[in-house]
Design a protein around this motif. Structure first.
Motif, mmCIF file in Angstrom:
data_model
loop_
_atom_site.group_PDB
_atom_site.id
_atom_site.type_symbol
_atom_site.label_atom_id
_atom_site.label_comp_id
_atom_site.label_asym_id
_atom_site.label_seq_id
_atom_site.Cartn_x
_atom_site.Cartn_y
_atom_site.Cartn_z
ATOM 1 N N GLY A 1 1.806 -9.058 -8.280
ATOM 2 C CA GLY A 1 1.009 -8.008 -8.905
ATOM 3 C C GLY A 1 1.250 -6.680 -8.225
ATOM 4 N N LYS A 2 0.190 -5.849 -8.158
ATOM 5 C CA LYS A 2 0.325 -4.519 -7.561
ATOM 6 C C LYS A 2 -0.964 -4.088 -6.885
ATOM 7 C CE LYS A 2 1.705 -3.550 -12.090
ATOM 8 N NZ LYS A 2 1.971 -2.961 -13.273
ATOM 9 N N MET A 3 -0.815 -3.195 -5.921
ATOM 10 C CA MET A 3 -1.969 -2.598 -5.252
ATOM 11 C C MET A 3 -2.572 -1.551 -6.178
ATOM 12 S SD MET A 3 -2.655 -3.787 -2.196
ATOM 13 C CE MET A 3 -3.786 -2.519 -1.660
ATOM 14 N N GLU A 4 -3.890 -1.598 -6.317
ATOM 15 C CA GLU A 4 -4.613 -0.580 -7.069
ATOM 16 C C GLU A 4 -5.846 -0.229 -6.257
ATOM 17 O OE1 GLU A 4 -5.255 -1.760 -11.130
ATOM 18 O OE2 GLU A 4 -3.136 -2.180 -11.431
ATOM 19 N N SER B 1 -8.047 -0.099 -3.180
ATOM 20 C CA SER B 1 -8.153 -0.896 -1.956
ATOM 21 C C SER B 1 -7.991 -2.393 -2.205
ATOM 22 C CB SER B 1 -9.514 -0.640 -1.306
ATOM 23 O OG SER B 1 -10.542 -1.058 -2.179
ATOM 24 N N THR B 2 -7.642 -2.784 -3.444
ATOM 25 C CA THR B 2 -7.457 -4.201 -3.744
ATOM 26 C C THR B 2 -6.066 -4.453 -4.317
ATOM 27 O OG1 THR B 2 -8.351 -3.997 -5.977
ATOM 28 C CG2 THR B 2 -9.903 -4.587 -4.254
ATOM 29 N N PHE B 3 -5.631 -5.696 -4.185
ATOM 30 C CA PHE B 3 -4.374 -6.125 -4.781
ATOM 31 C C PHE B 3 -4.725 -6.866 -6.062
ATOM 32 C CE2 PHE B 3 -0.802 -8.901 -5.551
ATOM 33 C CZ PHE B 3 0.290 -8.117 -5.231
ATOM 34 N N ASN B 4 -4.256 -6.375 -7.209
ATOM 35 C CA ASN B 4 -4.532 -7.017 -8.498
ATOM 36 C C ASN B 4 -3.393 -7.971 -8.823
ATOM 37 O OD1 ASN B 4 -6.976 -5.786 -8.907
ATOM 38 N ND2 ASN B 4 -6.107 -4.079 -10.040
ATOM 39 N N ALA B 5 -3.705 -9.263 -8.831
ATOM 40 C CA ALA B 5 -2.697 -10.290 -9.067
ATOM 41 C C ALA B 5 -2.555 -10.586 -10.552
ATOM 42 C CB ALA B 5 -3.070 -11.559 -8.316
ATOM 43 N N GLU B 6 -1.308 -10.663 -11.006
ATOM 44 C CA GLU B 6 -1.004 -11.072 -12.374
ATOM 45 C C GLU B 6 -0.704 -12.567 -12.414
ATOM 46 O OE1 GLU B 6 2.397 -8.639 -12.964
ATOM 47 O OE2 GLU B 6 1.242 -6.790 -12.897
ATOM 48 N N LYS B 7 -0.118 -13.072 -11.326
ATOM 49 C CA LYS B 7 0.214 -14.490 -11.206
ATOM 50 C C LYS B 7 -0.106 -14.955 -9.795
ATOM 51 C CE LYS B 7 4.143 -15.018 -14.331
ATOM 52 N NZ LYS B 7 5.552 -15.404 -14.406
ATOM 53 N N ILE B 8 -0.414 -16.225 -9.672
ATOM 54 C CA ILE B 8 -0.633 -16.843 -8.368
ATOM 55 C C ILE B 8 0.218 -18.101 -8.312
ATOM 56 C CG2 ILE B 8 -2.288 -17.958 -6.835
ATOM 57 C CD1 ILE B 8 -4.484 -16.263 -8.069
ATOM 58 N N ASN C 1 4.914 1.565 -9.487
ATOM 59 C CA ASN C 1 4.091 0.644 -10.268
ATOM 60 C C ASN C 1 4.751 -0.710 -10.486
ATOM 61 O OD1 ASN C 1 1.573 1.535 -10.753
ATOM 62 N ND2 ASN C 1 1.989 2.379 -12.771
ATOM 63 N N GLU C 2 5.779 -1.016 -9.731
ATOM 64 C CA GLU C 2 6.528 -2.255 -9.888
ATOM 65 C C GLU C 2 5.727 -3.451 -9.367
ATOM 66 O OE1 GLU C 2 10.511 -4.071 -7.782
ATOM 67 O OE2 GLU C 2 10.383 -1.917 -8.097
ATOM 68 N N LYS D 1 0.834 -1.214 0.000
ATOM 69 C CA LYS D 1 0.000 0.000 0.000
ATOM 70 C C LYS D 1 0.862 1.254 0.000
ATOM 71 C CE LYS D 1 -3.839 -2.228 2.349
ATOM 72 N NZ LYS D 1 -4.568 -2.433 3.589
ATOM 73 N N GLU D 2 1.939 1.211 0.768
ATOM 74 C CA GLU D 2 2.854 2.347 0.838
ATOM 75 C C GLU D 2 3.514 2.593 -0.527
ATOM 76 O OE1 GLU D 2 7.166 2.944 2.877
ATOM 77 O OE2 GLU D 2 5.579 2.208 4.211
ATOM 78 N N MET D 3 3.931 1.525 -1.185
ATOM 79 C CA MET D 3 4.551 1.664 -2.508
ATOM 80 C C MET D 3 3.562 2.227 -3.518
ATOM 81 S SD MET D 3 6.742 -1.894 -2.639
ATOM 82 C CE MET D 3 7.337 -1.678 -4.308
ATOM 83 N N ALA D 4 2.311 1.763 -3.467
ATOM 84 C CA ALA D 4 1.287 2.250 -4.399
ATOM 85 C C ALA D 4 1.001 3.728 -4.161
ATOM 86 C CB ALA D 4 0.017 1.436 -4.266
ATOM 87 N N SER D 5 0.960 4.153 -2.896
ATOM 88 C CA SER D 5 0.687 5.565 -2.607
ATOM 89 C C SER D 5 1.848 6.463 -3.030
ATOM 90 C CB SER D 5 0.371 5.764 -1.123
ATOM 91 O OG SER D 5 1.503 5.506 -0.340
ATOM 92 N N ASP D 6 3.067 5.885 -3.095
ATOM 93 C CA ASP D 6 4.233 6.642 -3.558
ATOM 94 C C ASP D 6 4.347 6.653 -5.083
ATOM 95 O OD1 ASP D 6 4.908 7.178 -0.948
ATOM 96 O OD2 ASP D 6 6.456 5.620 -0.817
#
Length: 144
Positions: A109-112, A114-121, A44-45, A36-41
């Motif tokens: 994936g990445k936080m977008e 309030s949810t975490f969008n997963a590209e792989k599981i 986009n990694e 969440k901290e990375m997304a707010s900064d």
């Protein structure tokens, strides 16, 4: 220069190119608070988050949503990271096979919002061949 020396230099150059390209794809392991901290900064990694599925005392997964008759490419569930932070994860693809059996899950994936969008599981399931060992399987979201 001899032909063998030129060939050797080409092999070394290709090896360096492969190493550099794979190093660029590497992502880090974090928890949901750091995500969440990375997304707010504005970072986009892609990141890895390790956790366990939210289950009741009977071992059934809670807060999992998959309705293939309505939308086969929407799967969501709640993941609890190693710091006991629960987070909704959305995976825009079909529910991975043997997801219900997994002991531990790694989402990439990445936080977008309030949810975490997963590209792989990545799922770690108990091995059916050796007691006490975990078997890892991977699911990748299809791009649409």
């Amino acid at each position: 220069m001899k032909k063998i020396q030129i060939f050797g230099l080409i092999i070394v150059a290709v090896a360096i190119g492969i190493i550099v390209s794979t190093a660029g794809d590497a992502s880090t392991y974090v928890d949901f608070s750091k995500a969440k901290e990375m997304a707010s900064d504005g970072d986009n990694e892609s990141i890895h988050v390790v956790g366990k599925l939210k289950k009741n005392t009977a071992g059934q997964i809670l807060e999992m949503e998959y309705q293939p008759e309505i939308d086969p490419n929407y799967f969501s569930f709640t993941l609890i990271d190693n710091n006991n932070i629960a987070q909704k994860v959305v995976y825009k693809s079909t529910k991975p096979q043997d997801f219900d059996k997994s002991e531990q899950v790694v989402v990439i994936g990445k936080m977008e919002g309030s949810t975490f969008n997963a590209e792989k599981i990545l799922m770690k399931c108990p091995s059916k061949y050796e007691n006490g060992k975990l078997e890892t399987t991977e699911a990748t979201a299809t791009k649409s």
